[in-house]
Scaffold this active site. Structure first.
Site, PDB file in Angstrom:
ATOM      1  CE  LYS A 182      -4.143  -1.881   0.122  1.00 40.27           C
ATOM      2  NZ  LYS A 182      -3.871  -3.321   0.007  1.00 40.27           N
TER       3      LYS A 182
HETATM    4  C1  PLP Z   1     -10.055  -2.769  -2.171  1.00 36.16           C
HETATM    5  C2  PLP Z   1      -9.532  -3.469  -0.960  1.00 36.16           C
HETATM    6  N1  PLP Z   1     -10.371  -3.724   0.058  1.00 36.16           N
HETATM    7  C3  PLP Z   1      -9.969  -4.347   1.176  1.00 36.16           C
HETATM    8  C4  PLP Z   1      -8.665  -4.751   1.342  1.00 36.16           C
HETATM    9  C5  PLP Z   1      -8.290  -5.495   2.589  1.00 36.16           C
HETATM   10  O1  PLP Z   1      -7.240  -4.939   3.271  1.00 36.16           O
HETATM   11  P1  PLP Z   1      -6.302  -5.847   4.217  1.00 36.16           P
HETATM   12  O2  PLP Z   1      -5.513  -6.733   3.333  1.00 36.16           O
HETATM   13  O3  PLP Z   1      -5.480  -4.842   4.949  1.00 36.16           O
HETATM   14  O4  PLP Z   1      -7.205  -6.602   5.135  1.00 36.16           O
HETATM   15  C6  PLP Z   1      -7.745  -4.500   0.325  1.00 36.16           C
HETATM   16  C7  PLP Z   1      -6.335  -4.906   0.483  1.00 36.16           C
HETATM   17  O5  PLP Z   1      -5.701  -5.521  -0.277  1.00 36.16           O
HETATM   18  C8  PLP Z   1      -8.184  -3.863  -0.863  1.00 36.16           C
HETATM   19  O6  PLP Z   1      -7.337  -3.644  -1.891  1.00 36.16           O
END
Ligand code: PLP
Length: 371
Positions: A182
């Site tokens: 990110k």
């Molecule tokens: C659009 C979107 N939503 C939700 C997430 C979930 O985040 P995390 O991996 O921190 O749980 C991500 C992460 O890759 C994402 O790209």
């Protein structure tokens, strides 16, 4: 001699400041529930222009808590995008509600507000638009639909709406993700930004096993989870936040370089340009291959040159769990399905050099010419 040294899809920027920040927390012995958590929350909310922020253990955890905070529960429907990372739909299922997908806009690739409006029913208790690939979703249009909103801003740190507010600063719970690919990373982690202090109090309690701030340890007045972010992670986040503007500027540079290097390839669609005052927070550089091109073969050709690439993203409604649980099938969301079948993420991170961008672009051009 061609240069075939590896170019990964993503690579976080890490330096002496991050090392010092983590070491300082280690040496303090306050590894969790310590001072770095509120410091990181306040600094993040300040950078974004949001009223409040709650640090959580992942973007997924943040989305789950945000949905609960706006009142989504058993049997409700939540209208959302099928073109997203699976977590944005999964969190709806966590609460025994139904994700109701609606098709996406072919240009921005975000949930189409007209399609979302057509999907509303009496049971729709929330909308969950996703700022996909960091491009701002049309929040004013969703706000006009009059339902609570949770924004999935996991990919959109640094994005700006046409009225100048940053994505995540409109007051609805908005969720950012800090996984290692990110714009800002804490390894794993996330942040919910929001305007309503009562919702922050609920999220802060539910991330900490349902404990109120003035309660004793092991006293819990509601159902909760362990969705806390550690002080180690928050220390790292503070160091990353200090260099965020520079990292975002570097991402813009890399995106501009790709755009120039990939211009005029027949049938290849590039990420949409900023329009109407909206500004993308660059997260990934995803192209859509010309129709009829074998995407797996393209991935293999690039890999043979040391270049990592990845089909990104698959349509959620066509994943086996969603087909089986909700009866989805091909053809329901044609725009999403066309984009999902053609999209390919190329290496993208702040320290990608112009020469590496040229290498990736040259290899892709060559792969498409011989396809
Ligand atoms: C659009 C979107 N939503 C939700 C997430 C979930 O985040 P995390 O991996 O921190 O749980 C991500 C992460 O890759 C994402 O790209």
């Amino acid at each position: 001699m061609t240069d075939d040294s590896p170019i990964p899809l993503a690579r976080p920027v890490m330096g002496a400041a991050e090392e010092a920040a983590v070491l300082e927390v280690l040496r303090s012995r306050r590894l969790s529930l310590g001072p770095r958590v509120p410091e990181f929350e306040a600094a993040f909310a300040g950078w974004l222009g949001a009223g409040h922020a709650s640090a959580v253990s992942s973007g997924t955890a943040g989305l789950h808590l945000a949905l609960r905070a706006v009142g989504v529960s058993d049997g409700d429907e939540v209208v959302t995008s099928p073109f997203s990372f699976v977590a944005s739909a999964n969190v709806i299922v966590y609460e025994r509600a139904r994700p109701v997908f609606a098709d996406i806009d072919p240009v921005t690739l975000n949930l189409d507000p007209h399609a979302a409006a057509a999907a509303l029913t009496d049971r729709t208790s929330a909308l969950l638009p996703v700022h996909i690939f960091g491009y701002p979703a049309d929040l004013p249009a969703f706000e006009r639909l009059g339902r609570p909103i949770v924004e999935d801003a996991c990919e959109a740190l640094g994005a700006v709406h046409s009225d100048g507010t940053r994505v995540g600063a409109r007051g609805h719970p908005a969720v950012f993700g800090f996984y290692a690919n990110k714009q800002l990373t804490t390894g794993e982690g996330g942040m919910v930004t929001l305007g309503d202090p009562a919702l922050k109090e609920r999220i802060d309690s539910e991330r900490n096993q349902g404990r109120a701030p003035d309660m004793d340890w092991l006293d819990h007045d509601r159902l909760g989870f362990n969705y806390r972010l550690s002080d180690l992670a928050c220390g790292l986040g503070l160091a990353q936040l200090a260099r965020l503007d520079d990292m975002l500027a570097s991402r813009v540079r890399v995106a501009d370089a790709y755009r120039a290097a990939l211009a005029n390839i027949e049938g290849l669609d590039l990420p949409c340009a900023d329009a109407g005052g909206n500004r993308r927070g660059w997260f990934v550089f995803v192209v859509q291959l010309p129709r009829g091109v074998d995407r797996e073969a393209t991935v293999r050709t690039l890999a043979a040159r040391g270049i990592q690439s990845k089909p990104y993203l698959p349509a959620i409604h066509l994943m086996s769990f969603y087909r089986e649980r909700f009866g989805h099938r091909e053809g329901e969301f044609p725009v999403c399905e066309d984009v999902a079948a053609r999209s390919l993420a190329l290496p993208f991170f702040p320290e990608l050099s112009d020469a590496e961008v040229e290498r990736v672009a040259g290899a892709l051009r060559g792969a498409l010419e011989s396809a």
